[in-house]
Design a protein around this motif. Structure first.
Motif, PDB file in Angstrom:
ATOM      1  N   ASP A 186       0.822  -1.204   0.000  1.00  0.00           N
ATOM      2  CA  ASP A 186       0.000   0.000   0.000  1.00  0.00           C
ATOM      3  C   ASP A 186       0.861   1.262   0.000  1.00  0.00           C
ATOM      4  O   ASP A 186       0.515   2.265  -0.620  1.00  0.00           O
ATOM      5  CB  ASP A 186      -0.998   0.010   1.157  1.00  0.00           C
ATOM      6  CG  ASP A 186      -0.377  -0.356   2.507  1.00  0.00           C
ATOM      7  OD1 ASP A 186       0.838  -0.599   2.570  1.00  0.00           O
ATOM      8  OD2 ASP A 186      -1.123  -0.417   3.504  1.00  0.00           O
ATOM      9  N   ILE A 215      -2.901  -5.720  -3.611  1.00  0.00           N
ATOM     10  CA  ILE A 215      -2.237  -4.722  -2.776  1.00  0.00           C
ATOM     11  C   ILE A 215      -2.344  -5.139  -1.316  1.00  0.00           C
ATOM     12  O   ILE A 215      -3.440  -5.251  -0.766  1.00  0.00           O
ATOM     13  CB  ILE A 215      -2.849  -3.323  -2.986  1.00  0.00           C
ATOM     14  CG1 ILE A 215      -2.757  -2.929  -4.465  1.00  0.00           C
ATOM     15  CG2 ILE A 215      -2.131  -2.295  -2.126  1.00  0.00           C
ATOM     16  CD1 ILE A 215      -3.315  -1.563  -4.780  1.00  0.00           C
ATOM     17  N   CYS A 244      -2.436  -4.373   2.088  1.00  0.00           N
ATOM     18  CA  CYS A 244      -2.714  -3.180   2.895  1.00  0.00           C
ATOM     19  C   CYS A 244      -2.456  -3.484   4.367  1.00  0.00           C
ATOM     20  O   CYS A 244      -3.380  -3.739   5.153  1.00  0.00           O
ATOM     21  CB  CYS A 244      -4.162  -2.724   2.682  1.00  0.00           C
ATOM     22  SG  CYS A 244      -4.520  -2.244   0.984  1.00  0.00           S
ATOM     23  N   VAL A 303      -6.999   2.315   2.355  1.00  0.00           N
ATOM     24  CA  VAL A 303      -7.856   1.389   1.616  1.00  0.00           C
ATOM     25  C   VAL A 303      -8.958   2.141   0.879  1.00  0.00           C
ATOM     26  O   VAL A 303      -9.219   1.910  -0.311  1.00  0.00           O
ATOM     27  CB  VAL A 303      -8.467   0.339   2.562  1.00  0.00           C
ATOM     28  CG1 VAL A 303      -9.557  -0.464   1.851  1.00  0.00           C
ATOM     29  CG2 VAL A 303      -7.384  -0.602   3.082  1.00  0.00           C
ATOM     30  N   LEU A 355      -7.757  -5.396  -2.570  1.00  0.00           N
ATOM     31  CA  LEU A 355      -7.219  -4.654  -1.428  1.00  0.00           C
ATOM     32  C   LEU A 355      -7.338  -5.560  -0.215  1.00  0.00           C
ATOM     33  O   LEU A 355      -8.423  -5.727   0.348  1.00  0.00           O
ATOM     34  CB  LEU A 355      -7.994  -3.352  -1.225  1.00  0.00           C
ATOM     35  CG  LEU A 355      -8.028  -2.409  -2.439  1.00  0.00           C
ATOM     36  CD1 LEU A 355      -8.923  -1.207  -2.158  1.00  0.00           C
ATOM     37  CD2 LEU A 355      -6.628  -1.954  -2.818  1.00  0.00           C
TER      38      LEU A 355
END
Length: 889
Positions: A237, A264, A266, A282, A397
């Motif tokens: 992230d 990704i 996060c 996010v 995410l």
């Protein structure tokens, strides 16, 4: 009282309202709900209405942000296609060995990163066990862009699989002995494993997009069917802060690259602290990707949170999650339950009541560990949704805890990116958490041991069976070396014979050559012309109607110049990649094409042409990426030099790209002066890069926009052109004892040098031999190799020393580059050395004015040559002063 909001202008004001009364009723209903049930209920109804409209096929703009919850609820998760218990054991071994490898390396001070893979382990393991296609199945397999700091986990998995030995693990970051492992994904250092270098953050996501796009290019041009290949890019992230990370999101959506997935991780932390301390990364990323047209899948919460969401009958929990900033949520993971009850649940009465229903153990589980990215079923559901989604790329995410399973000393700590080892006690705690059968006796030597269940263990058999079903090991790089035949000689001969009385810039000569090579029946279709929206500047418009500009949609419009011979033609099978105003995108294209010989087993010949000033200076990091990825092709800096692009001025005046290029060991740099030199260099480049003994190098050629008569090629100069230096025109002495010197010129400077040769002879009775220096860099490379050979006891004389051996007088080198470019070879020249160049900033002027300003025009060269002879006592010093006055200097 009039509602002030109603007065705000809106695009809706431009649309006709066929029933204002009905519109007013809808607005009144919304007002009534807001008054009776509150704004949250009104917002919920509006979002439900939008969702219903979308399902009914009603075209409406999408919301850019959804609630801070999982996109796929637990009830909608697909059945898990695997043995979760077995995969948990495999993941545990890999976690252990990744941490052990870095910790053991700390003995030698080589460092390493532990926390990234610890947070992302399930993101990788789920992919390896269920999704990532290998290269031993049909097609090319998937392309995996591994997050650089997660490399220890990938090595650990390769160790479990038997592809890497324990000794290699112990040589992590210790490569000089020949059996070590590079710190990050470096194909040049470990070419059987790594395909893509990714640790220069931001270049991975950019390259992944263009790789997915190039896959479609190969399919649409019927080079290779890549429809079964999927590109996976694993990113942090924090990495998304890099401008390159999001630079091409719109391209991916515009071209509907549903063969691409970003994952990704996060974990809310970057290298020094929170990614968005006072905000929520996010939600920010979701808005950015949705706005660009991507499909977004959020995998935030683990199963432990299901009970909390079921108890949240008022929506207070979701509202609270939406408002807590990332830095605060990171703090919750490190504080006791009492703190969480007070600071999280204490925010409003509804949450206080909800917390009363939860045990301390449940709160601890939720806030300390239960994240979507740590649960295989949730990651599996997200990946399944990604590969099944059509019409757009997907970003996942996945929320995790950085340093997960490494203990309280690591998890969610700001400094964990810089923490390189665990203590023995911390490892023992990790062992208990992961349930690994490692006895205390294994620690007796003071070192943490590697763990392996055995080559024939159920874990290893399961891992290998899963990989076999998916097409073999991953990641993996495979090269199927197939030499390309040399093109027909006809294309090169056209430049060998020169242009006669017609003037032609070397830029045009290069484009003409490539146009002819693209007609070659054997290799023509493998050329990939790449240009960042300057094709007409470089005379490439003649390629438009014949080769076509690639577009996955073809041409859905009538081009404005359709009635012209060289009209703007787009086609699904177009050969040209015209990237718009993005050197970074064009370079990413080049990298994908330049390494296609390994990625897809299909050798392509890319050439990327650009304003010289905006190549190495702007995207030099990608040139290193190209070298690391062992890419091949021709990079062409057009309108080169400090003084050839008249009027454009400082920001277009490149006098230094050759110096930057010389720092890259894989780059072979040439500054040809004549069209025939270009032909010889390109021909030799095709041999070196694509012949039977192909080398992992690429070429940088500089070409000029200054029209000149192009001479025919003299006999016997090919070797000198390739090696970097040959005598082009020998001077004719006026008398037997006339002073003599050697003039070396590269690129467009050869013309000033030739004129200076005439001035010296006619005005001062001085004889000068003119040499064409096609490559200062290759001369230096050869000289360095000779020096290295001497250290091994081998007698070798550098080529430049040999070529100039016995040449009378001093040497004066001239170029349209800063003097440091030709000065690279000065120490291997036996004669007295001097150089002229264009040091300093560029400026707007005529070519003649700019060259006089920098002191590189013919008259300045003549004066500098006389000054050299005067210093040696070969002519009177007064001649130098006389020359300055004669030439108005």
């Amino acid at each position: 009282m009039t509602d002030p909001v109603a007065k705000l202008p809106s695009e809706l004001d431009q649309l006709p309202d066929r029933d204002p009364e009905e519109t007013a009723e809808w607005a009144a209903s919304l007002d009534a709900v807001t008054k009776a049930a509150g704004p949250h209920r009104a917002a919920y109804l509006m979002r439900r209405s939008l969702q219903h409209a979308e399902g009914a096929g009603i075209a409406l703009p999408k919301l850019l942000e959804s609630d801070y919850v999982n996109t796929i609820p637990t009830s909608a998760e697909p059945a898990f296609d695997g043995d979760l218990e077995m995969e948990s054991k495999i993941t545990a071994w890999n976690r252990w060995n990744a941490a052990a490898m870095v910790t053991r390396g700390a003995r030698y001070g080589v460092g390493g990163h532990i926390a990234t893979f610890a947070s992302a382990a399930w993101l990788y393991e789920t992919g390896f066990n269920h999704f990532f296609r290998g290269k031993e199945g049909d097609g090319s397999g998937d392309q995996l862009y591994i997050q650089g700091h997660a490399s220890p986990g990938i090595y650990a998995r390769a160790f479990l699989d038997g592809r890497i030995s324990e000794q290699q693990l112990d040589n992590f970051r210790q490569e000089s002995g020949g059996d070590g492992l590079p710190s990050y994904p470096h194909p040049r250092r470990l070419p059987w494993l790594w395909e893509f270098p990714t640790v220069s953050m931001g270049l991975g996501p950019l390259s992944a997009i263009y790789q997915a796009r190039f896959n479609r290019y190969l399919t649409n041009r019927r080079i290779k069917d890549t429809s079964n290949s999927h590109v996976w890019a694993f990113l942090g992230d924090g990495e998304m802060d890099e401008p390159e990370s999001t630079a091409a999101l719109a391209l991916a959506a515009r071209e509907q690259l549903d063969n691409l997935t970003f994952v990704i991780n996060c974990n809310l932390q970057r290298l020094d602290g929170p990614v968005r301390a006072n905000f929520r990364v996010v939600q920010e990323l979701e808005g950015a990707f949705r706005g660009a047209g991507w499909n977004v899948v959020k995998t935030l919460w683990g199963n432990a949170w299901d009970e909390l969401f079921q108890l949240d009958t008022t929506g207070a929990l979701i509202r609270r999650l939406r408002e807590v900033p990332d830095a605060q949520f990171q703090t919750y993971a490190t504080r006791d339950v009492a703190y969480i009850r007070e600071h999280f649940f204490g925010a409003e009465p509804a949450l206080v009541e909800l917390a009363k229903l939860l045990s301390d153990a449940k709160i601890a589980e939720c806030f300390y560990s239960s994240r979507g990215g740590h649960e295989a079923r949730k990651v599996y559901a997200a990946y399944r949704a990604a590969v099944e989604h059509k019409g757009a790329p997907t970003v996942i995410l996945a929320q995790t805890v950085k340093g997960y399973t490494l203990g309280k000393g690591f998890e969610s700590k700001n400094a964990n990116h810089q923490m390189k080892k665990l203590s023995i006690d911390e490892f023992k705690g990790m062992r208990e958490l992961l349930g690994l059968p490692i006895p205390d006796s294994a620690f007796e030597d003071g070192l943490v041991p590697y763990g392996h269940p055995g080559a024939d263990s159920p874990e290893v058999r399961y891992l290998q069976e899963r990989r076999a079903a998916l097409g073999g090991p991953a990641p993996a790089r495979r090269v199927h070396a197939v030499a390309l035949p040399q093109p027909e000689e006809r294309a090169f001969k056209a430049l060998y014979k020169g242009s006669g009385k017609q003037e032609m810039a070397t830029t045009m000569a290069f484009v003409r050559l490539v146009k002819d090579l693209m007609r070659d029946k054997e290799t023509g279709r493998r050329w990939v012309p790449i240009v960042p929206d300057e094709a007409r500047t470089f005379g490439m418009e003649s390629l438009f109607p014949s080769a076509g500009i690639y577009s996955p949609l073809g041409q859905t419009y009538d081009p404005v110049d359709r009635d012209q011979l060289m009209y703007y033609k787009e086609a699904k099978d177009g050969q040209i990649l015209n990237e718009g105003i993005t050197e970074a995108g064009a370079m990413a294209d080049f990298i994908a094409a330049a390494s296609s010989y390994a990625t897809h087993g299909e050798t392509m010949i890319p050439f990327y042409i650009f304003y010289s000033m905006f190549g190495w200076q702007r995207t030099g990091d990608q040139m290193w990426q190209l070298a690391d990825q062992l890419g091949k092709g021709f990079i062409v800096g057009a309108t080169a030099g400090r003084t050839t692009l008249t009027g454009e001025g400082l920001q277009h005046a490149d006098g230094h790209s050759h110096l930057i290029a010389s720092t890259n060991p894989a780059s072979l740099n040439y500054d040809p002066a004549f069209a025939y030199e270009i032909a010889v260099i390109v021909k030799d480049g095709l041999r070196r890069m694509y012949g039977p003994e192909a080398e992992n190098v690429f070429y940088y050629l500089t070409v000029y926009n200054e029209p000149k008569q192009q001479p025919a090629m003299p006999e016997g100069v090919e070797e000198g052109i390739v090696k970097g230096l040959y005598r082009y025109k020998e001077g004719t002495p006026a008398t037997a004892d006339a002073p003599r010197l050697q003039l070396l010129g590269s690129g467009t400077a050869i013309h000033w040098v030739l004129e200076a040769q005439e001035l010296l002879a006619a005005d001062w009775g001085v004889t000068a031999d003119v040499w064409s220096a096609t490559s200062w860099g290759e001369l230096r490379r050869d000289a360095l190799d000779s020096d290295e050979a001497l250290l091994r006891g081998e007698e070798r004389v550098p080529y430049v020393t040999q070529a100039l051996s016995g040449a009378p007088g001093p040497v004066l080198a001239v170029s349209d580059w800063m003097r440091a470019v030709p000065d690279q070879i000065s120490q291997w020249v036996e004669q007295d050395w001097s150089s002229l160049g264009t040091d300093g900033f560029g400026l707007s002027d005529t070519r003649e004015g700019a060259r006089r300003h920098f002191g590189v025009d013919a008259q300045s060269v003549a004066v500098a040559a006389l000054a050299q002879l005067a210093r040696r006592g070969e002519i009177p010093a007064s001649k130098v002063k006389e020359a300055r006055e004669k030439y108005g200097m």
